[in-house]
Design a protein around this motif. Structure first.
Motif, mmCIF file in Angstrom:
data_model
loop_
_atom_site.group_PDB
_atom_site.id
_atom_site.type_symbol
_atom_site.label_atom_id
_atom_site.label_comp_id
_atom_site.label_asym_id
_atom_site.label_seq_id
_atom_site.Cartn_x
_atom_site.Cartn_y
_atom_site.Cartn_z
ATOM 1 N N PRO A 142 0.800 -1.225 0.000
ATOM 2 C CA PRO A 142 0.000 0.000 0.000
ATOM 3 C C PRO A 142 0.838 1.284 0.000
ATOM 4 O O PRO A 142 0.524 2.226 -0.713
ATOM 5 N N ALA A 143 1.904 1.297 0.757
ATOM 6 C CA ALA A 143 2.725 2.505 0.850
ATOM 7 C C ALA A 143 3.810 2.567 -0.231
ATOM 8 O O ALA A 143 4.487 3.573 -0.376
ATOM 9 N N GLY A 144 3.988 1.477 -0.968
ATOM 10 C CA GLY A 144 5.012 1.450 -2.010
ATOM 11 C C GLY A 144 6.421 1.467 -1.460
ATOM 12 O O GLY A 144 7.326 2.023 -2.063
ATOM 13 N N ARG A 145 6.618 0.839 -0.308
ATOM 14 C CA ARG A 145 7.937 0.861 0.337
ATOM 15 C C ARG A 145 8.592 -0.514 0.416
ATOM 16 O O ARG A 145 9.444 -0.742 1.261
ATOM 17 N N GLY A 146 8.209 -1.420 -0.481
ATOM 18 C CA GLY A 146 8.807 -2.750 -0.483
ATOM 19 C C GLY A 146 10.308 -2.667 -0.721
ATOM 20 O O GLY A 146 10.775 -1.815 -1.458
ATOM 21 N N ARG A 147 11.065 -3.578 -0.099
ATOM 22 C CA ARG A 147 12.526 -3.529 -0.207
ATOM 23 C C ARG A 147 13.119 -4.793 -0.794
ATOM 24 O O ARG A 147 14.248 -4.774 -1.266
ATOM 25 N N TRP A 148 12.394 -5.908 -0.715
ATOM 26 C CA TRP A 148 12.939 -7.176 -1.139
ATOM 27 C C TRP A 148 11.990 -7.870 -2.102
ATOM 28 O O TRP A 148 10.777 -7.709 -2.015
ATOM 29 N N CYS A 149 12.568 -8.708 -2.966
ATOM 30 C CA CYS A 149 11.741 -9.475 -3.897
ATOM 31 C C CYS A 149 10.866 -10.454 -3.131
ATOM 32 O O CYS A 149 9.748 -10.745 -3.533
ATOM 33 N N SER A 150 11.400 -10.957 -2.020
ATOM 34 C CA SER A 150 10.685 -11.926 -1.204
ATOM 35 C C SER A 150 10.994 -11.666 0.266
ATOM 36 O O SER A 150 12.147 -11.695 0.679
ATOM 37 N N MET A 151 9.959 -11.449 1.040
ATOM 38 C CA MET A 151 10.150 -11.259 2.470
ATOM 39 C C MET A 151 10.632 -12.557 3.115
ATOM 40 O O MET A 151 11.418 -12.542 4.056
ATOM 41 N N GLN A 152 10.202 -13.702 2.551
ATOM 42 C CA GLN A 152 10.573 -14.994 3.123
ATOM 43 C C GLN A 152 12.041 -15.355 2.850
ATOM 44 O O GLN A 152 12.630 -16.114 3.603
#
Length: 166
Positions: A142-152
């Motif tokens: 929602p905030a567009g602040r993803g940092r990694w391709c996969s959190m896992q």
């Protein structure tokens, strides 16, 4: 690398091109006939396709707030050579930028960037923060602040490194 769903629209082409190189293993799908065929490339186009891939990766790293991983030709310089046409649909009057020639990868990428700019989705396509990954992904947070391709995978590794450093 990622279990995320593909990027929307033309961004899927860009995501797919960037993800032809697995940085961790060094495997490059462009070295195979199948990998080239998926992008409609000939062997003669490979050097330009690789330059374009790394310029795109540097841009996607910037979208995620990370410095580029090396010196590359600026994406704008590469895309300046891509002929695009303004097409207007006679049925509904909608307009879009389209490649002047459907063949060259550069023109198809330029059209995808133009489409994403109009849609407001261009900066949502990012590259993973992990130095051993840099996999392209579409950030649907929602905030567009993803940092990694996969959190896992990459996210968990980064969090574990920070925890161990404490």
């Amino acid at each position: 690398m990622s279990e995320r769903s593909p990027a929307p629209g033309g961004l899927a082409l860009i995501e797919s091109l960037v993800n032809t190189l697995d940085i961790e293993s060094g495997a490059d799908a462009l070295d195979t006939a199948d990998g080239r065929a998926k992008l409609g490339l000939t062997e003669e186009e490979l050097p330009r396709a690789r330059d374009l891939r790394e310029s795109l990766r540097a841009t996607l790293l910037a979208h995620a707030g990370h410095p580029p991983h090396g010196t590359v030709t600026p994406l704008g310089t590469l895309l300046a050579g891509a002929p695009l046409l303004l097409t207007v649909d006679s049925g509904d009057g909608s307009a879009r930028l389209a490649p002047a020639d459907e063949g060259p990868l550069l023109s198809r990428v330029a059209a995808a960037v133009a489409e994403a700019l109009v849609a407001g989705t261009w900066t949502r396509l990012k590259a993973c923060e992990s130095d051993t990954c840099h996999w392209a992904y579409y950030d649907r947070s929602p905030a567009g602040r993803g940092r990694w391709c996969s959190m896992q995978v990459c996210g968990a590794r980064a969090k574990m490194r920070r925890y161990r450093a404490k």
